[in-house]
Scaffold this active site. Structure first.
Site, PDB file in Angstrom:
ATOM      1  CG  ASN A   8      -1.747   1.337   1.512  1.00 22.87           C
ATOM      2  OD1 ASN A   8      -1.763   2.008   0.506  1.00 22.87           O
ATOM      3  ND2 ASN A   8      -2.402   1.522   2.509  1.00 22.87           N
ATOM      4  CE  LYS A  10       0.217   3.462   4.856  1.00 22.97           C
ATOM      5  NZ  LYS A  10       0.098   3.592   6.393  1.00 22.97           N
ATOM      6  CG  HIS A  95      -5.774   1.698   5.509  1.00 22.84           C
ATOM      7  ND1 HIS A  95      -5.570   2.547   6.275  1.00 22.84           N
ATOM      8  CD2 HIS A  95      -4.772   0.793   4.964  1.00 22.84           C
ATOM      9  CE1 HIS A  95      -4.332   2.507   6.363  1.00 22.84           C
ATOM     10  NE2 HIS A  95      -3.841   1.606   5.825  1.00 22.84           N
ATOM     11  CD  GLU A  97      -2.860   5.333   6.816  1.00 22.70           C
ATOM     12  OE1 GLU A  97      -2.891   5.462   5.460  1.00 22.70           O
ATOM     13  OE2 GLU A  97      -1.805   5.157   7.358  1.00 22.70           O
ATOM     14  CD  GLU A 165      -3.653  -2.563   7.319  1.00 22.40           C
ATOM     15  OE1 GLU A 165      -2.549  -2.966   6.800  1.00 22.40           O
ATOM     16  OE2 GLU A 165      -4.369  -1.560   7.287  1.00 22.40           O
ATOM     17  N   GLY A 171       2.543   2.141  10.750  1.00 17.90           N
ATOM     18  CA  GLY A 171       3.274   3.174  10.663  1.00 17.90           C
ATOM     19  C   GLY A 171       4.000   3.496  12.083  1.00 17.90           C
ATOM     20  CB  SER A 210       4.956  -1.822  12.028  1.00 18.25           C
ATOM     21  OG  SER A 210       4.614  -0.530  12.281  1.00 18.25           O
ATOM     22  N   GLY A 231       2.791  -1.251   4.481  1.00 19.79           N
ATOM     23  CA  GLY A 231       2.660   0.085   3.990  1.00 19.79           C
ATOM     24  C   GLY A 231       4.102   0.761   3.749  1.00 19.79           C
ATOM     25  N   GLY A 232       4.847   1.350   4.666  1.00 15.46           N
ATOM     26  CA  GLY A 232       6.112   1.861   4.674  1.00 15.46           C
ATOM     27  C   GLY A 232       7.190   0.913   3.902  1.00 15.46           C
TER      28      GLY A 232
END
Ligand code: PEP
Length: 252
Positions: A8, A10, A95, A97, A165, A171, A210, A231-232
């Protein structure tokens, strides 16, 4: 069950860097996923270009959201058929977010999942508790309520995917213990099996929050973890490829 490793991105990636990332993942993956399904979810603006860059490879492309309607007066929104038209075959929905930044409710997420299924996209529906909810001992109840409200009938038969999640792990560099991940995934599996029967037993349940090269192997080995939503770490080809390699070890 073949694990799914989904990246993802983002709201990250302009043309050149996004294409370089997609190409590096493609190159690193080689000819086949070797037992692992790989998905890239870039921002809307890059879907078509990334889809072209990975065409003919085992990598699929997905969106990060869609509108519940197929078309109409919804300025700034993107519909499920538009994602499909741009080359996506998947879409991430609900999600945390989006739930936090845009006030998305379970009912809205469910409508989006229905729109995705109608357009022929495979939805990944995200659920997860906040730290306050976990500390209050309500994590499983929160996730179960999100699932009950967000998943439409036919979700399991259409091979939809659930991503657990925990909001506090996204994150932050923090992850639940393997035991806590296992307990939540077992609870989700029980709920899916009760609601959808045999099809519910085959729904993939991803863990997200993470995940990195350094922790992917033990997380992916937890029973009922059918892959990862990343993600990251999906913004660095080496890291993402190492997570894919860890998934291969988990199924070997
Ligand atoms: C995510 O955005 O779905 C996610 C899991 O992010 P991160 O891996 O950065 O925690």
């Amino acid at each position: 069950m073949r694990p799914l490793i989904a990246g993802n991105w983002k709201m990250n990636g302009l043309g050149a860097e996004g294409l370089a990332l997609a190409s590096a993942v493609r190159k690193g993956l080689g000819e086949g996923g070797q037992g692992v399904e790989v998905l890239l979810c870039p921002p809307f603006t890059l879907i078509e270009r990334v889809a072209r860059a990975v065409a003919g490879s085992p990598i699929a492309v997905g969106g990060q959201d869609c509108h519940p309607k197929a078309s109409g007066a919804h300025t700034g929104d993107v519909s499920a058929p538009m994602l499909k038209d741009a080359g996506a075959t998947w879409v991430i929905l609900g999600h945390s977010e989006r739930r936090a930044d845009h006030g998305e409710t379970d009912a809205l997420v469910r409508a989006k999942v229905e729109a995705a299924l109608a357009a022929g996209l495979t939805p990944i529906v995200c659920v997860g508790e906040t730290l306050a909810e976990r500390d209050a001992g309500r994590a499983e109840a929160v996730v179960e309520a999100q699932l009950a409200g967000s998943l439409p009938e036919g979700f399991a038969a259409a091979k939809g995917v659930v991503a657990y999640e925990p909001v506090w792990a996204i994150g932050t560099g923090r992850t639940p213990s393997d035991a806590d991940i296992g307990a939540m995934h077992a609870a989700i599996r029980a709920l899916l099996a009760t609601r959808f029967g045999e099809a519910g037993k085959a729904v993939r349940i991803l863990y997200g929050g993470s995940v990195k090269a350094a922790n992917a192997k033990p997380i992916l080995a937890v029973p009922e973890v059918g892959g990862a939503l990343v993600g990251g770490a999906s913004l660095q080809a080496e890291e993402f490829l190492a997570i894919i390699a860890a998934a291969r070890v988990a199924v070997a």
